[in-house]
Design a protein around this motif. Structure first.
Motif, short mmCIF file in Angstrom:
data_model
loop_
_atom_site.label_atom_id
_atom_site.label_comp_id
_atom_site.label_asym_id
_atom_site.label_seq_id
_atom_site.Cartn_x
_atom_site.Cartn_y
_atom_site.Cartn_z
N GLN A 148 0.90 -1.17 0.00
CA GLN A 148 0.00 0.00 0.00
C GLN A 148 0.93 1.21 0.00
OE1 GLN A 148 -2.29 0.03 3.62
NE2 GLN A 148 -3.41 1.88 3.15
N MET B 125 1.51 4.82 -0.37
CA MET B 125 0.86 6.13 -0.39
C MET B 125 1.84 7.24 0.00
SD MET B 125 -2.77 5.12 1.39
CE MET B 125 -3.48 6.75 1.22
N THR B 126 2.61 7.00 1.04
CA THR B 126 3.41 8.07 1.64
C THR B 126 4.60 8.46 0.77
OG1 THR B 126 2.79 7.20 3.79
CG2 THR B 126 4.67 8.70 3.73
N GLY C 243 2.73 12.10 4.37
CA GLY C 243 2.02 10.84 4.50
C GLY C 243 0.59 11.08 4.96
N SER C 244 0.39 12.15 5.72
CA SER C 244 -0.98 12.52 6.13
C SER C 244 -1.65 13.25 4.98
CB SER C 244 -0.95 13.43 7.36
OG SER C 244 -0.20 12.86 8.39
N PHE D 174 7.82 5.52 2.38
CA PHE D 174 7.60 4.39 3.30
C PHE D 174 6.81 3.32 2.55
CE2 PHE D 174 8.11 7.53 6.75
CZ PHE D 174 8.65 6.79 7.79
N SER E 107 5.88 -0.66 3.35
CA SER E 107 6.10 -1.77 4.27
C SER E 107 5.86 -3.11 3.61
CB SER E 107 5.20 -1.61 5.49
OG SER E 107 5.79 -0.70 6.38
N TRP F 185 1.12 4.88 11.78
CA TRP F 185 0.79 4.52 10.39
C TRP F 185 -0.73 4.36 10.25
CZ3 TRP F 185 3.78 -0.84 10.02
CH2 TRP F 185 3.14 -1.79 10.81
N THR G 134 -2.33 9.17 11.62
CA THR G 134 -2.00 9.47 13.02
C THR G 134 -3.28 9.81 13.80
OG1 THR G 134 -1.75 11.81 12.53
CG2 THR G 134 0.25 10.45 12.33
P1 FAD Z 1 3.21 14.10 8.91
O1 FAD Z 1 2.03 14.14 8.04
O2 FAD Z 1 4.34 14.97 8.61
O3 FAD Z 1 2.71 14.36 10.40
C1 FAD Z 1 3.57 14.87 11.45
C2 FAD Z 1 2.70 15.21 12.65
O4 FAD Z 1 1.80 16.23 12.30
C3 FAD Z 1 1.85 14.06 13.16
O5 FAD Z 1 1.86 14.03 14.55
C4 FAD Z 1 0.45 14.38 12.68
O6 FAD Z 1 -0.56 13.90 13.54
C5 FAD Z 1 0.48 15.88 12.68
N1 FAD Z 1 -0.46 16.45 11.70
C6 FAD Z 1 -0.41 16.36 10.36
N2 FAD Z 1 -1.45 16.99 9.83
C7 FAD Z 1 -2.17 17.52 10.83
C8 FAD Z 1 -3.34 18.31 10.91
N3 FAD Z 1 -4.02 18.67 9.81
N4 FAD Z 1 -3.78 18.67 12.13
C9 FAD Z 1 -3.14 18.28 13.24
N5 FAD Z 1 -2.04 17.55 13.22
C10 FAD Z 1 -1.54 17.17 12.03
N6 FAD Z 1 3.06 4.59 4.36
C11 FAD Z 1 2.65 3.98 3.23
O7 FAD Z 1 2.08 4.61 2.37
N7 FAD Z 1 2.87 2.66 3.05
C12 FAD Z 1 3.48 1.91 3.97
O8 FAD Z 1 3.63 0.71 3.78
C13 FAD Z 1 3.95 2.53 5.16
N8 FAD Z 1 4.60 1.83 6.11
C14 FAD Z 1 5.06 2.45 7.22
C15 FAD Z 1 5.79 1.75 8.16
C16 FAD Z 1 6.27 2.36 9.29
C17 FAD Z 1 7.07 1.58 10.26
C18 FAD Z 1 6.00 3.73 9.51
C19 FAD Z 1 6.51 4.42 10.74
C20 FAD Z 1 5.28 4.44 8.59
C21 FAD Z 1 4.81 3.83 7.43
N9 FAD Z 1 4.10 4.53 6.47
C22 FAD Z 1 3.69 3.90 5.31
C23 FAD Z 1 3.94 5.95 6.57
C24 FAD Z 1 2.84 6.40 7.49
O9 FAD Z 1 1.58 6.09 6.99
C25 FAD Z 1 3.01 7.89 7.70
O10 FAD Z 1 4.25 8.09 8.35
C26 FAD Z 1 1.89 8.52 8.48
O11 FAD Z 1 0.70 8.46 7.77
C27 FAD Z 1 2.21 9.97 8.87
O12 FAD Z 1 2.63 10.71 7.79
P2 FAD Z 1 3.98 11.58 7.86
O13 FAD Z 1 5.07 10.69 8.30
O14 FAD Z 1 4.16 12.30 6.60
O15 FAD Z 1 3.72 12.60 9.04
#
Ligand code: FAD
Ligand code: UCC
Length: 580
Positions: free
Chosen positions: A181, A183-184, A189-190, A216, A218, A438, A441
């Protein structure tokens, strides 16, 4: 020492006492609530027997494989000895055995065979719940595999994904596939809508070539993936934002098992989930098929998010349950201050509080599984469809946080041993930490709750109130009346809060989003615990758990609003506080 003829220095004795280790017993037989839940809702001899036998298998062999996955993490081989680029992700033999077992045991298939009609999802998820803590994180690829199957089924199983669907849902290890999957990306990733840079170049045969960087990914040893990209037009232009995203299907490897159109940049060095490869991928002309309409990528992959968020919730409650099973066993083997830990009331209170959390979480997660099962078999009412939409993010965000807290407390119940790596206990906490990150959040899912409320013009909340009230109305045990009153009053408070919130300036609900989601979770869990305790087969402990749950502040959003937490003056004050 000092005996005649002995060396002056000899190896010191290390004493005769050795602490007995906590023993993993059949997790199905050890789980009173699981058995009670099934007796009530799915009283099938075949299901009982399958879970019983599976529980034995977990103890006898699978739990050891899980440990093997942890101590033999995956590695990336970029080049072969002759300098050719191969990008091979090498996983442990135990990881491969997990794949075969997953097929044989039908861990995805059960949800699609539907042998138990609307209860098939509950059966599948109960099995995954038993499996998860022993799985060496193999539940991660299974979550995405299930999600991909769901997406393909929702779109209509046809070319080019008919074969993939049959593989994702197969019980034959030779045929079985897992899915990724992706996406990120590096920008987000959000905020996938603004973060996705990957482009899809249309080919003359109707397929696409994807180019971009997935940050990312997985379980990257998967056979296929679903992913998002922006289709380029004839001028090479793309549409920005979420409206420019489409969803694609791609096979990850060619017939020879080599990645095609992909460079694996590196494997992530992670706090936990070390059993499983998580890679950064450069997509360099990856051949792909567009499955969604152009610009409908996020809406289309949302089905995958729903399923993998449910799996996340199942893993969260499974982790809590496992640490408790080990902790209560340990309490019968470890003594302090002249008696066993189990005979110290304060230690039992600590475990009992963890038990209450775990029971609430279990019932909420099973409720979501029940709802998706009804939806998939065409039995869901409109109310139930709304409930499923609302409770999926609520369950994921709440149980993810609970699991971290409960497992952390669980480690402490082993004293220093809970901190010792080769007991296997620390890995449980490390693996739990990801559950709130993941698949969305906590904050992002709290905003998803607001999204589904506003997009349904409040109908999801109406469904929530109606159903929670109906659960309370059916509870007639006098011993539960205090709990019923607590939930009832929390519901009234919530209703008044929401009415008042409608008159507040924009931004108020955003500040309240997390507390609102927690309140929705706590109130609903209270109602479910009461409902379960009111069942004729329930035990006294079921009632006790309900009473204990309902002693807490069930609707924090009301008390927080009363002290002005969502006042528009708070954001600058919060920021000033953070950056002082
Ligand atoms: P950011 O979006 O940068 O968020 C940083 C912080 O800001 C968070 O605390 C968040 O809650 C906060 N935040 C963001 N937007 C808002 C808002 N509007 N209001 C308030 N707070 C906010 N992704 C995939 O697509 N496929 C995978 O297979 C996959 N595997 C993963 C495996 C691991 C071990 C990990 C750690 C992550 C994996 N991910 C994967 C990625 C994961 O889905 C993302 O890291 C996650 O969705 C958060 O996105 P980001 O890292 O860009 O954080
Ligand atoms: O982390 C990942 C994999 C890890 C491994 C898996 C482990 C599983 C558990 C195993 C346990 C051991 S994969 C990456 C996961 N990424 C996320 O979860 C992304 C988090 N961000 C969000 O959820 C955001 O809210 C977004 C990306 C959905 C926001 O996107 P948009 O485009 O800005 O949002 P819009 O515009 O509001 O929504 C676009 C459409 C709308 O449909 P229409 O247009 O018809 O109205 C929405 O209603 O998508 C619809 N939609 C949804 N529908 C959005 N979210 C949902 C939803 N949750 N359900 C249904």
């Amino acid at each position: 020492p000092g005996a005649e003829g002995q060396a002056e220095f000899s190896r010191a004795g290390i004493g005769g006492f050795f602490q007995e280790r906590p023993m993993l017993k059949n997790p199905f037989l050890e789980d009173a609530l699981l058995q009670g839940y099934l007796r009530r809702h799915l009283p099938s001899e075949a299901v009982y027997s399958d879970l019983h036998v599976f529980g034995e298998r977990l103890v006898r062999e699978v739990d050891g494989w899980g440990r093997e996955c942890e101590v033999t993490p995956p590695r990336l081989v970029t080049y072969d000895p002759w300098g050719c680029r191969v990008d091979r992700i090498v996983t442990s033999p135990a990881w491969q055995r997990m794949k075969d077992l997953s097929a044989q045991e039908g861990l995805v298939a059960i949800g699609y065979e539907r042998s138990y009609g609307e209860w098939s999802r509950v059966y599948q998820m109960c099995k995954l719940y038993l499996y998860s803590p022993s799985s060496g994180l193999y539940t991660c690829p299974l979550a995405m595999t299930d999600g991909a199957a769901k997406v393909i089924q929702s779109l209509g199983v046809s070319w080019p994904v008919a074969d993939a669907f049959s593989r994702l849902t197969s019980r034959d290890p030779e045929h079985f596939w897992t899915s990724g999957q992706w996406m990120t990306e590096r920008r987000g990733g959000s905020d996938v809508g603004n973060g996705t840079e990957t482009v899809a170049l249309p080919q003359s045969d109707g397929t696409y070539r994807l180019s971009g960087f997935k940050w990312f990914t997985s379980a990257t040893d998967a056979d296929m993936t679903l992913t998002l990209a922006r289709v380029t037009d004839v001028d090479g232009q793309t549409t920005s934002g979420s409206r420019g995203l489409s969803m694609f299907y791609a096979a990850v490897r060619d017939e020879q098992g080599m990645v095609q159109g992909i460079e694996v940049q590196r494997l992530k060095d992670k706090l936990g989930t070390r059993q499983m490869p998580t890679a950064e991928l450069l997509l360099d002309g990856l051949p792909a098929h567009r499955l969604s309409e152009e610009g409908r990528g996020v809406a289309c992959i949302a089905n995958m998010l729903t399923v993998s968020r449910i799996h996340n919730s199942v893993s969260a409650v499974a982790g809590m349950r496992r640490v408790l099973q080990l902790a209560r066993d340990y309490a019968t083997r470890r003594s302090a201050f002249g008696k066993l830990l189990r005979d110290h009331p304060l230690h039992m209170q600590t475990l009992a509080r963890m038990e209450v959390e775990t029971r609430g979480a279990f019932l909420l997660v099973m409720e979501v599984c029940r709802l998706i099962g009804r939806e998939e078999t065409g039995h869901a009412s409109q109310l139930e469809t709304h409930l499923l939409r609302l409770l999926t993010p609520v369950a994921k965000l709440y149980t993810g946080k609970q699991a971290i807290a409960v497992i952390s407390e669980g480690l402490e119940s082993f004293g220093g041993q809970g901190y010792i790596e080769d007991t296997g206990l620390p890995a449980m906490l490390r693996d739990a930490q990801v559950l709130s990150i993941w698949e969305g959040t906590t904050n992002v899912l709290s905003l998803d709750v607001l999204r589904c409320v506003s997009r349904s013009s409040g109908l999801v909340l109406q469904a929530y109130f109606t159903h929670t009230q109906s659960l309370l109305a059916a509870a007639s045990l006098p011993s539960l009346s205090v709990a019923v009153r607590s939930v009832d009053s929390a519901l009234s408070g919530l209703r008044e809060f929401l009415q008042a919130a409608a008159l507040k300036p924009p931004g108020f609900m955003e500040l309240a989003a997390r507390d609102l989601a927690y309140s929705l979770a706590r109130i609903y869990m209270g109602a479910l615990l009461i409902d379960h305790a009111s069942w004729e087969g329930a035990s006294q402990s079921d009632a006790y758990a309900a009473l204990r749950w309902c002693e807490q502040d069930l609707c924090a959003v009301v008390s927080k609003a009363a002290i002005g937490s969502y006042n528009m003056k708070t954001p600058p004050l919060d920021a000033a506080l953070v950056y002082e």
